[in-house]
Design an enzyme around this catalytic site. Structure first.
Site, PDB file in Angstrom:
ATOM      1  N   THR A   1       0.852  -1.183   0.000  1.00  0.00           N
ATOM      2  CA  THR A   1       0.000   0.000   0.000  1.00  0.00           C
ATOM      3  C   THR A   1       0.887   1.232   0.000  1.00  0.00           C
ATOM      4  O   THR A   1       2.114   1.141   0.136  1.00  0.00           O
ATOM      5  CB  THR A   1      -0.920   0.038   1.233  1.00  0.00           C
ATOM      6  OG1 THR A   1      -0.115   0.266   2.406  1.00  0.00           O
ATOM      7  CG2 THR A   1      -1.684  -1.269   1.406  1.00  0.00           C
ATOM      8  N   ASP A   2       0.277   2.401  -0.137  1.00  0.00           N
ATOM      9  CA  ASP A   2       1.060   3.634  -0.159  1.00  0.00           C
ATOM     10  C   ASP A   2       1.832   3.848   1.134  1.00  0.00           C
ATOM     11  O   ASP A   2       2.956   4.359   1.117  1.00  0.00           O
ATOM     12  CB  ASP A   2       0.143   4.838  -0.416  1.00  0.00           C
ATOM     13  CG  ASP A   2      -0.372   4.864  -1.846  1.00  0.00           C
ATOM     14  OD1 ASP A   2       0.268   4.222  -2.712  1.00  0.00           O
ATOM     15  OD2 ASP A   2      -1.409   5.512  -2.097  1.00  0.00           O
ATOM     16  N   CYS A   3       1.235   3.462   2.267  1.00  0.00           N
ATOM     17  CA  CYS A   3       1.929   3.676   3.541  1.00  0.00           C
ATOM     18  C   CYS A   3       2.728   2.448   3.981  1.00  0.00           C
ATOM     19  O   CYS A   3       3.533   2.547   4.912  1.00  0.00           O
ATOM     20  CB  CYS A   3       0.946   4.098   4.638  1.00  0.00           C
ATOM     21  SG  CYS A   3      -0.508   3.060   4.765  1.00  0.00           S
ATOM     22  N   TYR A   4       2.509   1.315   3.307  1.00  0.00           N
ATOM     23  CA  TYR A   4       3.278   0.108   3.609  1.00  0.00           C
ATOM     24  C   TYR A   4       3.799  -0.472   2.293  1.00  0.00           C
ATOM     25  O   TYR A   4       3.260  -1.447   1.761  1.00  0.00           O
ATOM     26  CB  TYR A   4       2.421  -0.920   4.339  1.00  0.00           C
ATOM     27  CG  TYR A   4       1.977  -0.474   5.720  1.00  0.00           C
ATOM     28  CD1 TYR A   4       2.877  -0.433   6.778  1.00  0.00           C
ATOM     29  CD2 TYR A   4       0.663  -0.080   5.950  1.00  0.00           C
ATOM     30  CE1 TYR A   4       2.483  -0.029   8.042  1.00  0.00           C
ATOM     31  CE2 TYR A   4       0.260   0.337   7.218  1.00  0.00           C
ATOM     32  CZ  TYR A   4       1.171   0.361   8.250  1.00  0.00           C
ATOM     33  OH  TYR A   4       0.779   0.772   9.496  1.00  0.00           O
TER      34      TYR A   4
END
Length: 399
Positions: free
Chosen positions: A137-140
């Site tokens: 994901t964008d944050c992970y």
């Protein structure tokens, strides 16, 4: 006669009188319950036995770049990762697999090792291999992680056990014509042996049958460290039929336990494996019983001759199996019982020697002033029914 606050004050001043449960029974028999109750402040109980409904919460700490774990194995054992980016729950009875991450294996490809062994290794300070895949994901943004972890290289590491300390249990036998491999261990055909798991008069919850002095928030000895009763255990069934002495005639109350695994000792936490059944965790648990009044000690004075368990035939593959009636723990500990006129040898699943050692270790901690008792914040439920699943199908209308 006394309160927990008064008992704790005596513990802090080094004046508390503490007996193991065996010492308490002997004193009650010699002096009488009334006289003995005036002398003692705390009775310590203990058990060391397989407790497969156990597991550990582990927080790994974030990587750089961060990962949100989708699937993770610790030394080949699948850990649940569905409640936080780097939080895991490792079940004691989860089986190790010999293949790669993502493979589905069975039979000979499953190892005689599981979550209980990994938990025990971490408690012993050993390193454990971690292999994980992630949701990108964008944050992970990280997709995979392979490393080793140890007790010192992770943040939180604590046991959270949904069901421990069965208040009584069953005796397993096999009336069939082939060996059976069960959670009680091997059962030989044609009533070749009988295995019991509860320790009878040494068992913690049988010495407080109505759960009057322990409850949610009670401090206990867990794996050599400090733990607490966190909630009722799964399959908690206090409505089980009981004898006049209030002890149940079969599986009854259970408790959920929690405790910091970083404080625990390898001696009291050991992985184990049951042939052709699966892995589990041998765990030492000690429960202190505050002797608030004479009635509490009267319950602690119960003996094996006055405690019974049902003999269950595992050769019938049903939820409700036929029984051969009730036998006392005195009969079980004699080494043999009689079933339909036959002598059947018996063996315990729990270690009586190490269970005694747990009670002694807890007694020593209290006498040293390093273990005070707690007042429960709430009682354990006394009205839980046991709800099976097979009764629901007839009630579901799918038309």
């Amino acid at each position: 006669m006394r309160t927990i606050a008064e008992i704790n004050d005596k513990i802090c001043r080094g004046q508390a009188v503490v007996w193991t449960v065996e010492e308490a029974k002997a004193q009650a028999a010699e002096r009488g319950v009334t006289a003995a109750a005036k002398l003692v402040d705390v009775v310590t109980t203990g058990t060391f036995e397989p407790m497969e409904a156990s597991g550990a919460i582990i927080n790994l700490g974030h990587t750089d770049p961060p990962i949100k774990i989708r699937e993770c194995r610790l030394d080949g054992v699948l850990a649940y990762a569905g409640f936080g980016a780097v939080d895991l729950y490792l079940g004691a009875s989860q089986v190790a697999e010999a293949g790669r991450l993502g493979d589905s294996l069975e039979g000979d490809e499953l190892r005689d090792r599981g979550g209980g062994h990994v938990i025990a290794d971490l408690i012993a300070g050993k390193s454990v291999q971690l292999r994980a895949s992630g949701y990108v994901t964008d944050c992970y943004p990280r997709a995979a992680l392979e490393t080793t972890i140890s007790r010192e290289r992770i943040n939180q590491f604590y046991l959270f056990n949904p069901r421990n300390l069965y208040q009584n249990f069953i005796v397993g036998v096999n009336g069939g014509d082939r060996p059976l491999f069960t959670y009680l261990g091997p059962l030989q055909p044609r009533l070749g042996n009988a295995v019991y798991s509860n320790l009878g008069e040494l068992s913690p919850l049988l010495n407080d049958p109505d759960l009057q002095v322990i409850g949610i928030g009670s401090r206990i000895f867990l794996g050599g460290g400090v733990g607490y009763i966190a909630w009722e255990g799964t399959q908690h069934f206090p409505l089980q039929k009981r004898l006049p002495n209030r002890t149940p005639v079969g599986p009854a109350a259970t408790v959920a336990l929690i405790g910091d695994a970083k404080q625990m000792e390898p001696r009291w936490v050991r992985g184990c494996y049951f042939k052709s059944y699966g892995p589990s965790l041998m765990l030492g648990v000690g429960v202190p019983l505050p002797i608030l009044n004479e009635a509490v000690l009267a319950y602690c004075a119960v003996r094996d001759a006055d405690l019974v368990a049902p003999v269950v035939d595992f050769s019938i593959p049903r939820r409700v199996r036929p029984t051969f009636g009730l036998v006392s723990y005195a009969q079980l500990k004699s080494g043999q019982i009689a079933i339909e006129g036959r002598r059947v040898r018996t063996a315990p699943l729990a270690s009586q020697y190490l269970s005694r050692e747990v009670a002694i270790a807890l007694k020593q901690k209290i006498l040293a002033g390093g273990f005070e008792l707690t007042v429960p914040v709430a009682p354990l439920p006394a009205d839980r029914k046991f709800i099976p699943q097979d009764s629901w199908g007839a009630e579901i209308d799918v038309s």
